[in-house]
Design a protein around this motif. Structure first.
Motif, PDB file in Angstrom:
ATOM      1  N   ILE A  12       8.593  -2.011   0.486  1.00  0.00           N
ATOM      2  CA  ILE A  12       8.729  -2.946   1.611  1.00  0.00           C
ATOM      3  C   ILE A  12       7.602  -2.786   2.623  1.00  0.00           C
ATOM      4  O   ILE A  12       7.011  -3.766   3.077  1.00  0.00           O
ATOM      5  N   THR A  13       7.297  -1.538   2.997  1.00  0.00           N
ATOM      6  CA  THR A  13       6.325  -1.334   4.078  1.00  0.00           C
ATOM      7  C   THR A  13       4.868  -1.485   3.661  1.00  0.00           C
ATOM      8  O   THR A  13       4.046  -1.873   4.497  1.00  0.00           O
ATOM      9  N   ALA A  14       4.539  -1.186   2.422  1.00  0.00           N
ATOM     10  CA  ALA A  14       3.127  -1.265   2.020  1.00  0.00           C
ATOM     11  C   ALA A  14       2.536  -2.655   2.241  1.00  0.00           C
ATOM     12  O   ALA A  14       1.500  -2.782   2.904  1.00  0.00           O
ATOM     13  N   PRO A  15       3.154  -3.713   1.716  1.00  0.00           N
ATOM     14  CA  PRO A  15       2.533  -5.026   1.934  1.00  0.00           C
ATOM     15  C   PRO A  15       2.707  -5.579   3.343  1.00  0.00           C
ATOM     16  O   PRO A  15       1.924  -6.414   3.781  1.00  0.00           O
ATOM     17  N   LEU A  16       3.725  -5.098   4.062  1.00  0.00           N
ATOM     18  CA  LEU A  16       4.013  -5.667   5.383  1.00  0.00           C
ATOM     19  C   LEU A  16       3.389  -4.901   6.541  1.00  0.00           C
ATOM     20  O   LEU A  16       3.010  -5.501   7.550  1.00  0.00           O
TER      21      LEU A  16
ATOM     22  N   GLU B  78      -2.529   3.180  -1.304  1.00  0.00           N
ATOM     23  CA  GLU B  78      -1.107   2.865  -1.232  1.00  0.00           C
ATOM     24  C   GLU B  78      -0.844   1.417  -1.622  1.00  0.00           C
ATOM     25  O   GLU B  78       0.104   1.124  -2.348  1.00  0.00           O
ATOM     26  N   LEU B  79      -1.678   0.503  -1.175  1.00  0.00           N
ATOM     27  CA  LEU B  79      -1.455  -0.911  -1.451  1.00  0.00           C
ATOM     28  C   LEU B  79      -1.732  -1.262  -2.916  1.00  0.00           C
ATOM     29  O   LEU B  79      -0.968  -2.000  -3.536  1.00  0.00           O
ATOM     30  N   ILE B  80      -2.793  -0.721  -3.488  1.00  0.00           N
ATOM     31  CA  ILE B  80      -3.191  -1.102  -4.848  1.00  0.00           C
ATOM     32  C   ILE B  80      -2.494  -0.272  -5.924  1.00  0.00           C
ATOM     33  O   ILE B  80      -2.156  -0.791  -6.988  1.00  0.00           O
TER      34      ILE B  80
END
Length: 167
Positions: free
Chosen positions: A24-28, A74-76
């Motif tokens: 939840i938090t990575a993309p937001l 973290e995102l990729i």
């Protein structure tokens, strides 16, 4: 449920909760540290600014280059890995041990760099440490879950427990 089953269930629960948090938090939130701010709705931007101020998180407020690199990681890498982790554990897939191990090792490696900076900079506050230290605990649990999952029984998994409660 025996003691090993309960311990296995608890480890699964910790990894699922952490993995959901990252999913939840990575993309937001995390992505705000590396992508243009205009891509995010105002409430998310305000939330990130509030968090950075509330927890004295200087890394989030003004991310140095190494932290921006960890945000990309973290995102990729970690984000899709943690999405797979949630699915794999809840669906009782045998490969979930591997994703758990990978997520744990990646998180522990990132936390070594982050905590090294926080502690070495002299800017460590109790609030800031309370944000980052739990990630180390997750990483250790995820690594242990990944390494010991071969000895787990079907009856001890989180997925089988949930299905028994549903049925």
């Amino acid at each position: 449920m025996n003691a090993m089953g309960a311990l296995s269930w608890a480890a699964d629960a910790v990894v699922v909760i952490y993995s959901l948090t990252v999913a939840i938090t990575a993309p937001l939130v995390v992505a705000q540290g590396i992508l243009p701010r205009r891509l995010f709705p105002a409430p998310l931007v305000v939330f990130k600014l509030w968090y950075a101020a509330k927890f004295d998180d200087y890394l989030t407020a003004e991310p140095p280059s190494f932290f921006r690199g960890l945000n990309w990681l973290e995102l990729i890498f970690q984000w899709p890995l943690n999405v797979a982790n949630v699915y794999g554990i809840l669906a009782d897939c045998p490969w979930a041990a591997t994703t758990s191990l990978m997520a744990g090792v990646s998180t522990l490696t990132s936390m070594a760099a982050i905590l090294g900076d926080i502690l070495g900079s002299g800017r460590a506050t109790k609030k800031l440490l309370l944000v980052y230290v739990p990630y180390v605990a997750f990483a250790v649990v995820a690594i242990l879950r990944g390494l010991t999952s071969g000895s787990r029984t079907q009856a001890g998994s989180l997925a089988s427990y949930a299905w028994k409660k549903i049925i």
